[in-house]
Design a protein around this motif. Structure first.
Motif, PDB file in Angstrom:
ATOM      1  N   UNK A 274      51.369   3.620  38.949  1.00  0.00           N
ATOM      2  CA  UNK A 274      50.350   4.478  38.451  1.00  0.00           C
ATOM      3  C   UNK A 274      50.662   5.863  37.718  1.00  0.00           C
ATOM      4  N   UNK A 275      51.350   6.096  38.417  1.00  0.00           N
ATOM      5  CA  UNK A 275      52.243   7.233  37.407  1.00  0.00           C
ATOM      6  C   UNK A 275      53.680   6.643  36.427  1.00  0.00           C
ATOM      7  N   UNK A 276      54.189   5.508  36.403  1.00  0.00           N
ATOM      8  CA  UNK A 276      54.794   4.763  35.244  1.00  0.00           C
ATOM      9  C   UNK A 276      53.537   4.762  34.206  1.00  0.00           C
ATOM     10  N   UNK A 277      52.386   4.407  34.142  1.00  0.00           N
ATOM     11  CA  UNK A 277      52.142   3.952  33.121  1.00  0.00           C
ATOM     12  C   UNK A 277      51.135   5.563  32.853  1.00  0.00           C
ATOM     13  N   UNK A 278      50.905   6.370  32.910  1.00  0.00           N
ATOM     14  CA  UNK A 278      50.536   8.062  32.728  1.00  0.00           C
ATOM     15  C   UNK A 278      51.387   8.084  31.783  1.00  0.00           C
ATOM     16  N   UNK A 279      53.165   8.007  32.956  1.00  0.00           N
ATOM     17  CA  UNK A 279      54.177   8.552  31.767  1.00  0.00           C
ATOM     18  C   UNK A 279      54.338   7.482  30.399  1.00  0.00           C
ATOM     19  N   UNK A 280      54.317   6.249  29.905  1.00  0.00           N
ATOM     20  CA  UNK A 280      54.017   5.315  29.109  1.00  0.00           C
ATOM     21  C   UNK A 280      53.111   5.985  28.366  1.00  0.00           C
ATOM     22  N   UNK A 281      52.275   6.215  28.892  1.00  0.00           N
ATOM     23  CA  UNK A 281      51.399   6.208  27.889  1.00  0.00           C
ATOM     24  C   UNK A 281      51.163   8.153  27.244  1.00  0.00           C
ATOM     25  N   UNK A 282      51.910   8.756  28.160  1.00  0.00           N
ATOM     26  CA  UNK A 282      51.953  10.112  27.268  1.00  0.00           C
ATOM     27  C   UNK A 282      53.451  10.339  25.667  1.00  0.00           C
ATOM     28  N   UNK A 283      54.173   9.288  26.571  1.00  0.00           N
ATOM     29  CA  UNK A 283      54.905   9.050  25.595  1.00  0.00           C
ATOM     30  C   UNK A 283      54.200   7.813  24.098  1.00  0.00           C
ATOM     31  N   UNK A 284      53.663   7.029  24.493  1.00  0.00           N
ATOM     32  CA  UNK A 284      53.438   6.837  23.196  1.00  0.00           C
ATOM     33  C   UNK A 284      52.653   8.554  22.241  1.00  0.00           C
ATOM     34  N   UNK A 285      52.096   8.597  22.724  1.00  0.00           N
ATOM     35  CA  UNK A 285      50.725   9.769  21.795  1.00  0.00           C
ATOM     36  C   UNK A 285      51.761  10.750  21.817  1.00  0.00           C
ATOM     37  N   UNK A 286      53.149  10.816  22.533  1.00  0.00           N
ATOM     38  CA  UNK A 286      54.294  12.295  21.625  1.00  0.00           C
ATOM     39  C   UNK A 286      55.217  11.038  20.468  1.00  0.00           C
TER      40      UNK A 286
END
Length: 537
Positions: A274-286
């Motif tokens: 779950x944390x990995x999915x959140x980090x990947x989403x944040x990275x794509x936004x950045x």
């Protein structure tokens, strides 16, 4: 003389050519909408069903026919949404070019025909095609019959016939209870002229009520949706450093998940994913923000938000003015007309600009209602997902969109967004002539939209005020003092128990000390005795 007679245009031929031209224009428009609807449905349709599309079995034909019906229904929904914009644009064009030879095809007969066709196809899709598509998808054939597509067709028609009998009976009972006139009860066989418009009027009322609930919610929800699609401006931040940190954390989480030497329990693994999915989403936004231009990062988001706020404010202002007009007699009820005169007067006092604003607001109402519908927790279950929507969910979404789009012209005319009169059967609904229903609808729409916007933009302030009020309220202070006294009592009890345990442990320590002292004195006596004996020797 014969040549002159041939040159004279026959009125019957003129009517024939006009009808053919109108049918061709309507067909071309519908073909364009059908193609767009087919592309949209194939984007959301489940991939497995799309793979079965080319198999030569019964299920493939069932899904193929259901797909065609859903595409037809979605095209009718798009045509219902475009009814008022096309009518308003036609009126303004004929007002600007009243005697242009190239605009002769754009007349009142064409617009009236479009309204009638949309009404007819809406009834066809709502009461026949969409129920047939659902029952056809779920059918398996009667027990004992030969398996095949015809068995499923027979079962679908039987179920559809029974459903039609049930619905017509319920409508007849409802009309007999609401209208005590004997003529209405005796008109059971007058299905086309009485029951079908009456049933469609009930469905339209249900759609208008659905829009009344979903549109104010959509106004507030649109700000979040647009905020997710656009790049938000962030000042005094280093994007490259944030991307590097996100990538580092993502690699660390991936290493932990792939590490087989140190096993991780199942709950911890789920938390890491779950944390990995959140980090990947944040990275794509950045990364998307890094790729965006400076104008898009710094001006796109504020301008779009201001545009949404302006359109919502204009819509609320128009509804409020229309409500006051209904109260003081300055606005008419949204009853339909049978004949319109296009190109005689502009629909807005601001001319082409006002008509353009009306078109934008009508489309904005439709978008807001769809967003608000899918944001309701009860209806969010049928929200379509890209390439993963089953056929039954596609049918349900097409049916809902048809109901909402068919009610959109009625909604726009009822709340005063446009003054274009409803044409054909759209203006023959019984409840449109009730002053109290129309007035209550306008008031609820304006108040609901205002409350949703206030709740949206003041949520952080309200939370802070509520927290401060709870902090300084007498009840909270009494609870805090009670908690502090209980904590002090617990601490005092804990200290007493600790002292008691220490006191109970002290005798053992004293005995051990005494034994140690006795042993030490004995050792000293023995050593002194030995020394004395050595001296005497």
């Amino acid at each position: 003389m014969a040549d002159e007679a041939d040159d004279v245009w026959n009125p019957q031929e003129q009517v024939f050519h006009n009808a053919v031209r109108e049918y061709i224009i309507s067909l071309l428009l519908f073909m364009a909408l059908y193609g767009i609807s087919f592309i949209v449905i194939t984007k959301f349709r489940k991939r497995s069903e799309r793979d079965d599309f080319y198999q030569a079995d019964d299920d493939a034909w069932v899904y193929r026919i259901s797909l065609w019906i859903c595409t037809f229904t979605l095209a009718v929904s798009a045509a219902a949404v475009l009814l008022l914009p096309i009518s308003i644009i036609s009126n303004e064009i004929l007002l600007i070019y009243p005697k242009s030879w190239y605009m002769k095809w754009l007349n009142s007969s064409l617009i009236h025909g479009l309204w009638n066709h949309v009404f007819l196809f809406s009834n066809l899709s709502l009461f026949i095609l969409m129920p047939f598509a659902y029952f056809f998808t779920e059918s398996e054939g009667f027990m004992g019959s030969k398996k095949g597509i015809m068995a499923r067709v027979y079962e679908t028609f039987v179920v559809l016939f029974l459903l039609g009998v049930l619905v017509v009976g319920l409508v007849w009972v409802a009309s007999a209870l609401l209208d005590q006139d004997t003529a209405s009860r005796e008109s059971l066989l007058n299905f086309w002229n009485f029951y079908l418009p009456y049933l469609y009027s009930c469905i339209s009322l249900l759609g208008v009520l659905l829009l009344l609930v979903c549109t104010p919610l959509g106004f507030a929800r649109l700000f979040n949706v647009v905020g997710q699609l656009l790049v938000k401006p962030r000042f005094m931040t280093n994007i490259e450093e944030d991307i590097y940190s996100a990538k580092f954390e993502e690699d660390n989480l991936l290493r932990k998940l792939k590490d087989k030497l140190s096993p991780i329990s199942l709950p911890d693994k789920q938390d890491l994913r779950k944390r990995l999915l959140e980090v990947q989403t944040e990275r794509k936004k950045l990364e998307r923000r890094q790729k965006a231009s400076a104008w898009q990062r710094n001006l796109g988001y504020p301008l779009v938000m201001l545009l949404l706020l302006a359109m919502t404010g204009i819509a609320v202002f128009i509804v409020s003015i229309h409500t006051l007009g209904l109260l003081f007699g300055g606005a008419a009820l949204p009853v339909g007309v049978q004949d319109i005169g296009l190109g005689q007067a502009s629909l807005s006092m601001f001319g082409v600009l006002g008509a353009s604003v009306e078109i934008v607001l009508i489309l904005y109402l439709m978008v807001a209602s769809v967003v608000g519908f899918y944001s309701v927790p009860l209806f969010s279950r049928i929200r379509p997902t890209k390439a993963n929507t089953p056929m039954t969910m596609v049918i349900a979404n097409c049916l809902v969109l048809l109901m909402m789009s068919s009610a959109l012209p009625v909604l726009s005319r009822t709340i005063g967004i446009t003054h274009f009169d409803l044409l054909g059967y759209f203006g023959r609904f019984n409840w449109l002539g009730n002053f109290y229903i129309v007035l209550l609808y306008n008031v609820v729409f304006a108040v609901g939209t205002g409350l949703c916007l206030v709740k949206k933009f003041t949520v952080s302030i309200r939370r802070e005020l509520y927290a401060r009020l709870r902090m300084y309220s007498p009840v909270t202070r009494r609870r805090q003092s009670r908690t502090e006294s209980m904590s002090a009592a617990v601490a005092h009890t804990a200290n007493g128990m600790t002292a008691t345990m220490a006191a109970s442990a002290n005798p053992t320590n004293d005995t051990a000390a005494a034994m140690a002292t006795g042993s030490n004195s004995t050792n000293e006596n023995l050593s002194n005795g030995n020394a004395h004996s050595i001296k005497s020797d």
